[in-house]
Design a protein around this motif. Structure first.
Motif, PDB file in Angstrom:
ATOM      1  N   PRO A  10     104.828-134.988 162.806  1.00  0.00           N
ATOM      2  CA  PRO A  10     104.165-134.955 161.781  1.00  0.00           C
ATOM      3  C   PRO A  10     104.113-133.535 161.004  1.00  0.00           C
ATOM      4  O   PRO A  10     102.984-133.355 160.355  1.00  0.00           O
ATOM      5  N   ASP A  11     104.826-132.451 161.877  1.00  0.00           N
ATOM      6  CA  ASP A  11     105.084-131.012 160.838  1.00  0.00           C
ATOM      7  C   ASP A  11     105.341-131.101 159.511  1.00  0.00           C
ATOM      8  O   ASP A  11     105.804-131.817 159.638  1.00  0.00           O
ATOM      9  N   ALA A  12     105.147-129.698 159.099  1.00  0.00           N
ATOM     10  CA  ALA A  12     105.672-129.910 157.533  1.00  0.00           C
ATOM     11  C   ALA A  12     106.675-128.588 157.578  1.00  0.00           C
ATOM     12  O   ALA A  12     106.379-127.750 158.590  1.00  0.00           O
ATOM     13  N   ILE A  13     107.360-128.414 156.819  1.00  0.00           N
ATOM     14  CA  ILE A  13     108.400-126.693 156.582  1.00  0.00           C
ATOM     15  C   ILE A  13     108.346-126.393 155.023  1.00  0.00           C
ATOM     16  O   ILE A  13     107.853-127.261 154.506  1.00  0.00           O
ATOM     17  N   THR A  14     108.215-125.268 155.014  1.00  0.00           N
ATOM     18  CA  THR A  14     107.586-124.917 153.515  1.00  0.00           C
ATOM     19  C   THR A  14     108.374-122.838 153.476  1.00  0.00           C
ATOM     20  O   THR A  14     108.569-122.590 154.647  1.00  0.00           O
ATOM     21  N   THR A  15     108.907-122.969 152.441  1.00  0.00           N
ATOM     22  CA  THR A  15     109.895-121.616 151.987  1.00  0.00           C
ATOM     23  C   THR A  15     108.266-121.368 150.814  1.00  0.00           C
ATOM     24  O   THR A  15     108.676-121.982 150.310  1.00  0.00           O
ATOM     25  N   ALA A  83     116.664-127.136 146.467  1.00  0.00           N
ATOM     26  CA  ALA A  83     115.863-125.641 145.085  1.00  0.00           C
ATOM     27  C   ALA A  83     116.223-124.909 145.157  1.00  0.00           C
ATOM     28  O   ALA A  83     116.539-124.192 146.363  1.00  0.00           O
ATOM     29  N   GLY A  84     115.810-124.759 144.281  1.00  0.00           N
ATOM     30  CA  GLY A  84     116.175-122.603 143.883  1.00  0.00           C
ATOM     31  C   GLY A  84     117.509-123.019 142.855  1.00  0.00           C
ATOM     32  O   GLY A  84     117.718-123.686 142.093  1.00  0.00           O
ATOM     33  N   GLY A  85     118.027-121.470 143.248  1.00  0.00           N
ATOM     34  CA  GLY A  85     118.632-120.917 142.768  1.00  0.00           C
ATOM     35  C   GLY A  85     118.583-120.598 140.886  1.00  0.00           C
ATOM     36  O   GLY A  85     119.034-120.855 139.670  1.00  0.00           O
ATOM     37  N   ALA A  86     117.351-120.180 140.940  1.00  0.00           N
ATOM     38  CA  ALA A  86     116.911-120.184 139.002  1.00  0.00           C
ATOM     39  C   ALA A  86     117.421-118.212 139.096  1.00  0.00           C
ATOM     40  O   ALA A  86     117.822-117.387 139.753  1.00  0.00           O
ATOM     41  N   GLN A  87     117.610-118.265 137.646  1.00  0.00           N
ATOM     42  CA  GLN A  87     117.821-116.762 136.999  1.00  0.00           C
ATOM     43  C   GLN A  87     116.483-116.284 136.190  1.00  0.00           C
ATOM     44  O   GLN A  87     115.711-116.681 135.730  1.00  0.00           O
ATOM     45  N   MET A  88     116.578-114.973 137.243  1.00  0.00           N
ATOM     46  CA  MET A  88     114.834-115.180 136.641  1.00  0.00           C
ATOM     47  C   MET A  88     114.323-113.678 136.024  1.00  0.00           C
ATOM     48  O   MET A  88     113.215-113.430 135.327  1.00  0.00           O
ATOM     49  N   PHE A 134     108.020-129.570 152.312  1.00  0.00           N
ATOM     50  CA  PHE A 134     108.954-131.301 152.890  1.00  0.00           C
ATOM     51  C   PHE A 134     108.133-131.483 154.024  1.00  0.00           C
ATOM     52  O   PHE A 134     107.955-130.888 155.177  1.00  0.00           O
ATOM     53  N   TYR A 135     108.075-132.902 153.785  1.00  0.00           N
ATOM     54  CA  TYR A 135     107.480-133.634 155.115  1.00  0.00           C
ATOM     55  C   TYR A 135     108.656-134.573 155.255  1.00  0.00           C
ATOM     56  O   TYR A 135     107.945-135.341 155.467  1.00  0.00           O
ATOM     57  N   PRO A 136     108.691-134.306 157.192  1.00  0.00           N
ATOM     58  CA  PRO A 136     109.199-135.500 157.328  1.00  0.00           C
ATOM     59  C   PRO A 136     109.383-136.224 157.501  1.00  0.00           C
ATOM     60  O   PRO A 136     109.604-137.729 157.238  1.00  0.00           O
ATOM     61  N   GLU A 137     107.748-137.053 157.681  1.00  0.00           N
ATOM     62  CA  GLU A 137     107.201-137.882 158.188  1.00  0.00           C
ATOM     63  C   GLU A 137     107.804-139.120 156.819  1.00  0.00           C
ATOM     64  O   GLU A 137     107.785-140.359 156.792  1.00  0.00           O
ATOM     65  N   LEU A 141     110.118-133.512 149.359  1.00  0.00           N
ATOM     66  CA  LEU A 141     110.270-132.601 149.252  1.00  0.00           C
ATOM     67  C   LEU A 141     109.229-132.097 147.969  1.00  0.00           C
ATOM     68  O   LEU A 141     109.305-132.060 146.366  1.00  0.00           O
ATOM     69  N   LEU A 142     108.301-131.026 148.077  1.00  0.00           N
ATOM     70  CA  LEU A 142     106.940-130.806 146.981  1.00  0.00           C
ATOM     71  C   LEU A 142     107.500-129.433 145.908  1.00  0.00           C
ATOM     72  O   LEU A 142     107.207-128.793 147.398  1.00  0.00           O
ATOM     73  N   ILE A 143     107.418-129.363 144.960  1.00  0.00           N
ATOM     74  CA  ILE A 143     107.643-128.303 144.754  1.00  0.00           C
ATOM     75  C   ILE A 143     106.485-127.963 143.735  1.00  0.00           C
ATOM     76  O   ILE A 143     106.215-128.471 142.606  1.00  0.00           O
ATOM     77  N   LYS A 144     106.496-126.631 144.163  1.00  0.00           N
ATOM     78  CA  LYS A 144     105.023-126.063 142.818  1.00  0.00           C
ATOM     79  C   LYS A 144     105.950-124.715 143.203  1.00  0.00           C
ATOM     80  O   LYS A 144     107.167-123.994 142.864  1.00  0.00           O
ATOM     81  N   ALA A 145     105.755-124.497 141.035  1.00  0.00           N
ATOM     82  CA  ALA A 145     105.670-123.194 139.974  1.00  0.00           C
ATOM     83  C   ALA A 145     104.947-123.542 138.937  1.00  0.00           C
ATOM     84  O   ALA A 145     103.376-123.592 138.980  1.00  0.00           O
ATOM     85  N   VAL A 146     104.605-121.810 139.261  1.00  0.00           N
ATOM     86  CA  VAL A 146     103.941-121.162 138.041  1.00  0.00           C
ATOM     87  C   VAL A 146     103.165-122.090 136.560  1.00  0.00           C
ATOM     88  O   VAL A 146     104.277-122.068 136.596  1.00  0.00           O
ATOM     89  N   GLY A 147     102.325-122.389 136.805  1.00  0.00           N
ATOM     90  CA  GLY A 147     101.959-123.088 135.728  1.00  0.00           C
ATOM     91  C   GLY A 147     103.035-124.182 135.500  1.00  0.00           C
ATOM     92  O   GLY A 147     103.144-124.716 133.964  1.00  0.00           O
ATOM     93  N   LYS A 148     103.007-125.224 136.014  1.00  0.00           N
ATOM     94  CA  LYS A 148     103.282-126.394 135.763  1.00  0.00           C
ATOM     95  C   LYS A 148     103.270-127.617 137.202  1.00  0.00           C
ATOM     96  O   LYS A 148     102.418-126.613 138.053  1.00  0.00           O
ATOM     97  N   GLU A 149     102.941-128.676 136.587  1.00  0.00           N
ATOM     98  CA  GLU A 149     102.482-129.475 137.685  1.00  0.00           C
ATOM     99  C   GLU A 149     103.605-129.637 138.988  1.00  0.00           C
ATOM    100  O   GLU A 149     104.390-129.305 139.157  1.00  0.00           O
ATOM    101  N   LYS A 150     102.803-129.883 140.326  1.00  0.00           N
ATOM    102  CA  LYS A 150     103.568-130.187 141.183  1.00  0.00           C
ATOM    103  C   LYS A 150     104.712-131.320 141.275  1.00  0.00           C
ATOM    104  O   LYS A 150     104.073-132.501 139.925  1.00  0.00           O
ATOM    105  N   LYS A 151     105.365-130.751 141.571  1.00  0.00           N
ATOM    106  CA  LYS A 151     106.627-132.546 141.451  1.00  0.00           C
ATOM    107  C   LYS A 151     106.780-132.585 142.665  1.00  0.00           C
ATOM    108  O   LYS A 151     107.382-131.567 144.001  1.00  0.00           O
TER     109      LYS A 151
END
Lengths: 153, 212
Positions: A10-15, A83-88, A134-137, A141-151
């Motif tokens: 039931p663990d989750a993994i994050t970066t 996920a990722g690969g943005a042009q900052m 990420f929740y293996p259960e 995959l939950l994505i959080k970004a500044v000023g945006k809704e969680k997705k």
């Protein structure tokens, strides 16, 4: 950054704070084992100092897959989410070093295709940083970004 | 001995190179702090610069957490010295600075307007220019800076850009970090100078330090 780990339900993994780097989740939905790699560069063959395999999309995905299989996951059932690969920074020049986010995404996709692992969801590109969980259960995959809704993808 | 090894000799903390790099941070940031102080017409102090050779995993912790929101202003360096220079402030500190300049109330935390962002970019430009011109004079080498590029986002994401530049060369990032504070601590920020390995060697040798 430049790291890879696996986890089981039931663990989750994050970066945290993915920028131009790409986060690649591999997941076996039956065994509920997930692996996450945070890669910085697309291609180990183009770099001289390439001992750190977690740094490159090609070598990190290979290793992650290997560790997951050692821990009971099956390659045939494996799916991927990326996920990722943005042009900052909005660089105006065409210097390929500066479009690294896009190149990381392409390299990750190519590698997954080569291995025959299907990408079921992605949230890549654009110009903002992302924290992913990420929740293996549930396989979410939950994505959080500044000023945006969680997705969830 | 390869370049990478010479870079990693920095692991030895007693190394004289640390002192040289620290002094570079000191002179650069000293000049930049003076420029900032004149700009906002207030006293600004700076701390003793820190020099670190960090693993990528540790890089984002420089500012606190990888998820803290920061304003990063990045310059590409060319000319005799190549690499990147980043000026980074925490989100609230950037607000204080903008409020200070535009005459808004100090505690105003409304979202940045286009005008605010443009002002921040220009502040970054002025004080990074002051930093680099001091460095350039010190080492007697020509440094050209690009136009400023700005990003307001999570620290980890903003720092990923210089980290990737280092990632092409090795597994560690050399950080020359100078911090400054306005007297009441409301405006503070970091300068991060990120020379390529080749340029690092040039800086050292121009100051008479042998890089093996």
């Amino acid at each position: 950054m430049a790291d890879l780990k696996i986890c089981c339900s039931p663990d989750a993994i994050t970066t945290l704070g993915l920028g131009s780097c790409v986060g690649i989740v591999l997941y076996d939905p039956i065994e509920k084992i997930a692996g996450l790699a945070h890669v910085m560069l697309p291609d180990s063959t183009q770099i001289v100092c390439n001992e750190n395999i977690a740094k490159f999309a090609d070598t990190a995905i290979d290793r992650l897959l290997q560790i997951m299989i050692e821990n009971g996951a099956s390659k045939n059932r494996m799916i991927a989410k990326i996920a990722g690969g943005a042009q900052m920074f909005a660089f105006s020049s065409e210097n390929p070093m500066l479009c690294i986010g896009k190149r990381n995404v392409e390299a990750s996709k190519n590698k997954l295709e080569e291995l025959g692992i299907r990408i079921v969801a992605e949230d890549t590109g654009d110009s903002y940083g992302r924290t992913i969980e990420f929740y293996p259960e549930t396989g979410e995959l939950l994505i959080k970004a500044v000023g945006k809704e969680k997705k969830i993808i | 001995m390869s370049n990478q090894e010479s870079f990693e000799q920095l692991n030895d903390l007693n190394n004289m190179r640390y002192d040289v790099l620290r002094e570079i941070g000191n002179i650069g940031a000293g000049n930049a702090t003076t420029a900032l102080s004149q700009l906002i017409n207030s006293r600004v102090d700076m701390t003793v610069p820190k020099v670190d050779l960090l693993n990528f995993q540790e890089l984002a912790d420089v500012v606190g957490s990888a998820e803290d929101i920061v304003v990063g202003i990045l310059f590409n360096l060319s000319g005799d010295i190549q690499g990147m220079m980043m000026f980074m402030m925490e989100y609230t500190a950037a607000h204080h600075l903008v409020n200070c300049l535009t005459g808004k109330e100090k505690e105003n935390m409304e979202a940045f307007t286009e005008f605010d962002l443009s002002a921040l970019k220009e502040i970054g430009n002025i004080i990074s220019g002051a930093y680099l011109s001091a460095l350039s004079t010190l080492i007697n080498l020509n440094i050209k800076e690009s136009i400023p590029y700005m990003s307001v986002d999570m620290a980890g994401a903003v720092l990923s850009v210089p980290a990737i530049a280092f990632g092409e060369l090795g597994d560690k990032a050399l950080l020359i970090q100078s911090e400054f504070n306005q007297t009441d601590k409301s405006v503070s920020g970091f300068f991060i100078l990120i020379p390529t390995e080749e340029s690092y060697g040039k800086i050292m040798s121009s100051l008479g330090v042998q890089v093996i």
